[in-house]
Design a protein around this motif. Structure first.
Motif, PDB file in Angstrom:
ATOM      1  N   ALA A  38       0.840  -1.205   0.000  1.00  0.00           N
ATOM      2  CA  ALA A  38       0.000   0.000   0.000  1.00  0.00           C
ATOM      3  C   ALA A  38       0.869   1.247   0.000  1.00  0.00           C
ATOM      4  CB  ALA A  38      -0.943   0.002   1.200  1.00  0.00           C
ATOM      5  N   LEU A  39       1.925   1.244   0.808  1.00  0.00           N
ATOM      6  CA  LEU A  39       2.816   2.408   0.835  1.00  0.00           C
ATOM      7  C   LEU A  39       3.547   2.561  -0.492  1.00  0.00           C
ATOM      8  CD1 LEU A  39       4.079   4.794   2.277  1.00  0.00           C
ATOM      9  CD2 LEU A  39       5.805   3.251   3.200  1.00  0.00           C
ATOM     10  N   LEU A  40       4.057   1.471  -1.034  1.00  0.00           N
ATOM     11  CA  LEU A  40       4.772   1.544  -2.314  1.00  0.00           C
ATOM     12  C   LEU A  40       3.833   1.941  -3.461  1.00  0.00           C
ATOM     13  CD1 LEU A  40       7.122  -1.541  -1.879  1.00  0.00           C
ATOM     14  CD2 LEU A  40       7.773   0.870  -1.771  1.00  0.00           C
ATOM     15  N   ASP A  41       2.580   1.470  -3.419  1.00  0.00           N
ATOM     16  CA  ASP A  41       1.580   1.892  -4.412  1.00  0.00           C
ATOM     17  C   ASP A  41       1.367   3.405  -4.344  1.00  0.00           C
ATOM     18  OD1 ASP A  41       1.026  -0.581  -5.542  1.00  0.00           O
ATOM     19  OD2 ASP A  41      -0.703  -0.973  -4.253  1.00  0.00           O
ATOM     20  N   TYR A  42       1.245   3.905  -3.133  1.00  0.00           N
ATOM     21  CA  TYR A  42       1.049   5.348  -2.945  1.00  0.00           C
ATOM     22  C   TYR A  42       2.242   6.124  -3.514  1.00  0.00           C
ATOM     23  CZ  TYR A  42       0.643   9.871  -0.680  1.00  0.00           C
ATOM     24  OH  TYR A  42       0.583  11.221  -0.450  1.00  0.00           O
ATOM     25  N   VAL A  66       9.986   0.228   6.429  1.00  0.00           N
ATOM     26  CA  VAL A  66       9.248   0.289   5.165  1.00  0.00           C
ATOM     27  C   VAL A  66       9.266   1.719   4.621  1.00  0.00           C
ATOM     28  CG1 VAL A  66       6.986   0.005   4.078  1.00  0.00           C
ATOM     29  CG2 VAL A  66       7.795  -1.691   5.730  1.00  0.00           C
ATOM     30  N   ALA A  67       9.069   2.711   5.491  1.00  0.00           N
ATOM     31  CA  ALA A  67       9.011   4.104   5.040  1.00  0.00           C
ATOM     32  C   ALA A  67      10.355   4.583   4.503  1.00  0.00           C
ATOM     33  CB  ALA A  67       8.556   5.001   6.194  1.00  0.00           C
ATOM     34  N   LEU A  68      11.432   4.262   5.192  1.00  0.00           N
ATOM     35  CA  LEU A  68      12.755   4.697   4.734  1.00  0.00           C
ATOM     36  C   LEU A  68      13.113   4.028   3.415  1.00  0.00           C
ATOM     37  CD1 LEU A  68      15.022   6.570   5.528  1.00  0.00           C
ATOM     38  CD2 LEU A  68      16.102   4.680   6.730  1.00  0.00           C
ATOM     39  N   THR A  69      12.768   2.759   3.294  1.00  0.00           N
ATOM     40  CA  THR A  69      12.993   2.065   2.024  1.00  0.00           C
ATOM     41  C   THR A  69      12.139   2.685   0.924  1.00  0.00           C
ATOM     42  OG1 THR A  69      13.482   0.036   3.232  1.00  0.00           O
ATOM     43  CG2 THR A  69      12.976  -0.199   0.897  1.00  0.00           C
ATOM     44  N   GLY A  70      10.922   3.085   1.263  1.00  0.00           N
ATOM     45  CA  GLY A  70      10.043   3.745   0.293  1.00  0.00           C
ATOM     46  C   GLY A  70      10.631   5.046  -0.209  1.00  0.00           C
ATOM     47  N   ARG A  71      11.251   5.828   0.674  1.00  0.00           N
ATOM     48  CA  ARG A  71      11.891   7.090   0.253  1.00  0.00           C
ATOM     49  C   ARG A  71      13.032   6.804  -0.715  1.00  0.00           C
ATOM     50  NH1 ARG A  71      12.489  11.445   5.065  1.00  0.00           N
ATOM     51  NH2 ARG A  71      13.129  12.710   3.302  1.00  0.00           N
TER      52      ARG A  71
END
Length: 200
Positions: A87-91, A155-160
């Motif tokens: 969901a985070l990566l989709d966003y 997850v958030a840091l990897t997303g950035r």
């Protein structure tokens, strides 16, 4: 253009500018210029740059939280972890400007949420899931908050990072995040100690 349509246009322009330049480098003059209106029109709708920023950030915060909340449909913690990561990566993939707005530093005067407040909300959801899992496995449920913050932060840091590189594919990134988190959680010690600090 109706007042509601104009407002939406200004929000979209503000979102793009805040994503591209950040709060400080964005001006009401530029928002007005891109919208082909006068500055007073922008002030009439939002009262100033801070008001426009607050609306943009509030929409992004709600959108991301809704996306993550709606994704969490599975019963098994492993699947929930996958759903949250995707969901985070989709966003990030589909709402890149919104994500860029959220991860930039907020102005001090902004009472709105930011990426950290979103992460805290997501971590609180994860905490409830982890808490029940910890109880089931005989671990201290009071530590669920710590682990929830760690997982969401990972997850958030990897997303950035992924926002900039976009490789590998998001499904591969999510699978590796879940692999690290899940296999770490599944072999977790009830009372871990630091090897380098023993006896000190």
């Amino acid at each position: 253009m109706s007042a509601a349509q104009r407002r939406e246009q200004l929000i979209a322009i503000g979102r793009a500018l805040f994503a591209e330049r950040g709060f400080d480098a964005t001006s009401i003059e530029e928002v007005a210029s891109r919208a082909k209106v006068s500055k007073p029109v922008v002030y009439e709708h939002f009262g100033g740059k801070e008001g426009l920023y607050a609306v943009v950030v509030d929409r992004e915060v709600r959108g991301l939280l809704d996306r993550i909340s709606n994704a969490l449909t599975a019963g098994h913690p492993h699947e929930l972890l996958e759903q949250a990561a995707l969901a985070l990566l989709d966003y990030i993939e589909n709402e890149t400007d919104g994500f860029r707005v959220l991860v930039r530093e907020s102005p001090v005067m902004s009472p709105t949420g930011n990426f950290m407040s979103v992460l805290n909300d997501v971590a609180h959801q994860a905490e409830h899931i982890l808490g029940s899992e910890f109880k089931r496995r005989g671990f201290d449920p009071k530590l669920a908050e710590l682990y929830a913050q760690a997982l969401v932060g990972m997850v958030a840091l990897t997303g950035r990072w992924w926002l900039e590189v976009r490789k590998p594919r998001k499904e591969v990134v999510a699978a590796h995040l879940v692999n690290l988190a899940w296999n770490g959680l599944s072999n977790m010690e009830a009372k871990p100690t630091l090897v380098t600090r023993q006896g000190k």
